[in-house]
Design an enzyme around this catalytic site. Structure first.
Site, mmCIF file in Angstrom:
data_model
loop_
_atom_site.group_PDB
_atom_site.id
_atom_site.type_symbol
_atom_site.label_atom_id
_atom_site.label_comp_id
_atom_site.label_asym_id
_atom_site.label_seq_id
_atom_site.Cartn_x
_atom_site.Cartn_y
_atom_site.Cartn_z
ATOM 1 N N CYS A 294 0.854 -1.262 -0.051
ATOM 2 C CA CYS A 294 -0.075 -0.059 0.158
ATOM 3 C C CYS A 294 1.002 1.420 0.134
ATOM 4 O O CYS A 294 0.507 1.983 -0.877
ATOM 5 C CB CYS A 294 -0.915 -0.130 1.206
ATOM 6 S SG CYS A 294 -2.199 -1.466 1.218
HETATM 7 N N1 LIG Z 1 -2.551 -5.923 1.841
HETATM 8 C C1 LIG Z 1 -3.205 -4.898 2.430
HETATM 9 O O1 LIG Z 1 -2.936 -4.679 3.757
HETATM 10 C C2 LIG Z 1 -4.189 -4.193 1.985
HETATM 11 C C3 LIG Z 1 -5.001 -3.113 2.684
HETATM 12 C C4 LIG Z 1 -5.748 -2.185 2.162
HETATM 13 C C5 LIG Z 1 -6.007 -2.289 0.721
HETATM 14 N N2 LIG Z 1 -5.478 -3.199 -0.059
HETATM 15 C C6 LIG Z 1 -5.539 -3.206 -1.467
HETATM 16 O O2 LIG Z 1 -6.308 -4.474 -1.559
HETATM 17 C C7 LIG Z 1 -6.215 -4.887 -3.125
HETATM 18 C C8 LIG Z 1 -5.823 -6.230 -2.822
HETATM 19 O O3 LIG Z 1 -4.565 -6.527 -2.054
HETATM 20 P P1 LIG Z 1 -4.099 -7.795 -1.607
HETATM 21 O O4 LIG Z 1 -3.083 -7.583 -0.475
HETATM 22 O O5 LIG Z 1 -5.358 -8.748 -0.975
HETATM 23 O O6 LIG Z 1 -3.471 -8.583 -2.765
HETATM 24 P P2 LIG Z 1 -2.963 -9.965 -2.742
HETATM 25 O O7 LIG Z 1 -1.983 -10.297 -3.978
HETATM 26 O O8 LIG Z 1 -2.754 -10.543 -1.541
HETATM 27 O O9 LIG Z 1 -4.476 -10.886 -3.182
HETATM 28 C C9 LIG Z 1 -4.945 -10.741 -4.756
HETATM 29 C C10 LIG Z 1 -5.572 -11.909 -5.007
HETATM 30 O O10 LIG Z 1 -6.052 -11.628 -6.421
HETATM 31 C C11 LIG Z 1 -5.932 -12.878 -7.168
HETATM 32 N N3 LIG Z 1 -6.241 -12.311 -8.451
HETATM 33 C C12 LIG Z 1 -5.376 -11.592 -9.366
HETATM 34 N N4 LIG Z 1 -5.866 -11.468 -10.539
HETATM 35 C C13 LIG Z 1 -7.357 -12.010 -10.433
HETATM 36 C C14 LIG Z 1 -8.313 -12.137 -11.289
HETATM 37 N N5 LIG Z 1 -8.184 -11.649 -12.624
HETATM 38 N N6 LIG Z 1 -9.258 -12.809 -10.890
HETATM 39 C C15 LIG Z 1 -9.488 -13.394 -9.613
HETATM 40 N N7 LIG Z 1 -8.333 -13.394 -8.563
HETATM 41 C C16 LIG Z 1 -7.278 -12.680 -9.029
HETATM 42 C C17 LIG Z 1 -4.430 -13.303 -6.984
HETATM 43 O O11 LIG Z 1 -4.207 -14.384 -7.094
HETATM 44 C C18 LIG Z 1 -4.550 -13.037 -5.349
HETATM 45 O O12 LIG Z 1 -4.718 -14.307 -4.562
HETATM 46 C C19 LIG Z 1 -5.029 -3.951 -3.647
HETATM 47 O O13 LIG Z 1 -5.734 -2.933 -4.415
HETATM 48 C C20 LIG Z 1 -4.439 -3.242 -2.207
HETATM 49 O O14 LIG Z 1 -3.830 -2.110 -2.763
HETATM 50 C C21 LIG Z 1 -4.352 -3.974 0.471
#
Ligand SMILES: NC(=O)c1ccc[n+]([C@@H]2O[C@H](COP(=O)([O-])OP(=O)(O)OC[C@H]3O[C@@H](n4cnc5c(N)ncnc54)[C@H](O)[C@@H]3O)[C@@H](O)[C@H]2O)c1
Length: 456
Positions: A294
């Site tokens: 992030c």
């Molecule tokens: N990790 C955090 O602490 C956090 C906090 C707030 C916001 N976010 C935001 O949330 C979003 C997700 O982050 P995250 O940390 O969960 O990412 P992550 O990489 O842990 O998880 C994303 C998942 O999406 C899957 N994926 C990718 N493309 C796909 C598709 N086309 N169809 C289905 N699944 C698909 C991946 O395989 C993965 O399992 C981002 O935009 C991030 O900025 C993350």
């Protein structure tokens, strides 16, 4: 221009989609969560706890099969929680055709930067293209991925409208038919258990009043408080403001840390004293650089979008500059500490403690330890690492390490032990006692008297 009328937010009372409202109320709404990562999986579990049957969609077949076997791949989520979700009807799948059976679809896919530091919306686009053919009237699609203001209206909705099989449009009011769209940012802070997840207020911006009402109803079933805002762009910007605020303040203390070091003042002691002020000050802590998915990334989504408005986001650029330079500062401080012992970085044996980007999480993304190890190696140091969360670190988009975590024994063999991530499991008193030199980027050795520790 933002008008006052637009700024007044009151949830409308509408007769639209009473069936979805009823289904949410009696927990029969089918929830689809797309992207079962650090954000999507905990969200899934919250809905499951409320007895919703959730279908999780992910392109990673390994994650899908682990979850369907009742397992977990996130350390802080025990397998028992997945099993409990399964009892509420949770299933994972890679089959997008099942989107047709969902009432609510929540998108939690990654939003990284490209190698040119520009927003990479390919995951959102791919997801939208995969959903669109299965969309039907009355479904609610919510984007949770962090992104620049305008993404929901300018990227997500056009793809859903163009690619869906029935020529449906996003319904903007109660009289229109179609599907509904909203944006609601995720506020997850991995490893921070001070606020229960359901106590995090949930900001929601709907593309139209009905979408806002529906999304608010959905989230009210799992969060104690929802915060409706006037548009999806407002909600998108809210998330970026939160993360930019953090990024800029961390840069400020990182800069002051370097000044304090020159002046012979302990910045951590300064912050501890300053935070006794009961108002007007919030403590941020310096470190070896920014990490995670992030804070190092999200601000640049806004810088990029700002250019479209002929605007330069100088605070963001400056904070990025300071924070990006921190691993280089750590290297210089480590070299200086070795120099005091008449040693060069070249050929020195250095043990890096902690690979993850912050304490007690199993997340390596953008971790400063990756850059620090690569820089140390470039300077000829012989580097090892220890991290209880990462037995092996191979290759990623921005790093090529191919290293295994070494056991924490015989610390005396290293010329320097460099604390990059202050995991709680480490016995810092023992580390200080048994090491020849400790360079501590996190103040993890606070209160342990020793003359072989250098704070940096
Ligand atoms: N990790 C955090 O602490 C956090 C906090 C707030 C916001 N976010 C935001 O949330 C979003 C997700 O982050 P995250 O940390 O969960 O990412 P992550 O990489 O842990 O998880 C994303 C998942 O999406 C899957 N994926 C990718 N493309 C796909 C598709 N086309 N169809 C289905 N699944 C698909 C991946 O395989 C993965 O399992 C981002 O935009 C991030 O900025 C993350």
């Amino acid at each position: 221009m933002v008008t006052k009328k637009e700024m007044k937010i009151a949830l409308p009372s509408t007769a639209a989609s009473p069936s979805l409202l009823n289904k949410v109320d009696n927990r029969t709404a089918r929830i689809g969560v797309i992207g079962l990562g650090y954000v999507g999986l905990p969200l899934t579990l919250l809905f499951s706890e409320e007895r919703f049957a959730v279908t999780g969609f992910d392109v990673d077949e390994k994650k899908v099969s682990t979850l369907n076997a009742g397992g977990s791949y996130i350390v802080r989520i025990p397998a028992t929680e997945i099993e409990a979700a399964q009892r509420s009807g949770f299933r994972a799948t890679a089959d997008y055709a099942q989107i047709a059976q969902m009432d609510v679809i929540i998108i939690c896919v990654p939003t990284p930067l490209t190698e040119f530091h520009e927003p990479d919306l390919s995951y959102i686009r791919d997801t939208a293209e995969a959903i669109a053919p299965h969309l039907h009237e009355g479904q609610l699609v919510i984007l949770e991925s962090t992104t620049y203001p305008g993404t929901t209206e300018e990227v997500l909705i056009p793809i859903l409208e163009e690619d869906n099989a029935h020529g449906l449009r996003a319904a903007r009011d109660a009289s229109a038919n179609g599907f509904y769209v909203a944006f609601s940012p995720e506020r997850e802070d991995p490893g921070n258990d001070t606020v229960a997840r359901r106590d995090l207020p949930k900001v929601i911006g709907g593309a139209g009043p009905v979408a806002l009402e529906l999304a608010s109803a959905v989230y009210s079933s799992i969060f104690n408080r929802t915060i409706p805002v006037s548009t999806p762009a407002t909600a998108e910007m809210t998330k970026l403001l939160e993360n930019i605020y953090r990024c800029v303040n961390i840069a400020l203390v990182n800069e002051l840390k370097q000044l304090c070091q020159r002046m012979g003042i302990d910045i951590f002691e300064v912050i501890d004293a300053a935070k006794t002020k009961p108002f007007g000050f919030q403590a941020f802590y310096p470190g070896p650089g920014l990490g995670g998915h992030c804070i190092p990334i999200d601000p640049f989504y806004l810088s990029w979008k700002a250019k479209q408005f002929d605007f330069r986001t100088r605070f963001i650029e400056l904070a990025g500059e300071v924070n990006t330079a921190m691993p280089y500062y750590v290297i210089e401080q480590t070299a200086a500490a070795l120099n005091e012992q008449a040693k060069a970085l070249k050929n020195s044996k250095i043990l890096v403690l902690g690979m993850s980007y912050k304490r007690d999480v199993d997340d390596l993304r953008e971790s400063p330890s990756l850059t620090i190890i690569e820089l140390l190696r470039k300077r000829g140091a012989v580097v090892s690492y220890n991290d209880p969360y990462f037995p092996y670190v191979g290759h990623g988009r921005h790093y090529h390490l191919d290293m295994r975590s070494v056991p924490l024994d015989d610390l005396g063999q290293y010329d320097c032990v460099l604390i990059v991530t202050d995991h709680s499991d480490y016995d810092y008193a023992r580390i200080v006692r048994e090491s020849r030199l400790v360079v501590d980027t996190r103040n993890a050795t606070k209160g342990i008297a020793s003359d072989n520790v250098v704070l940096c």
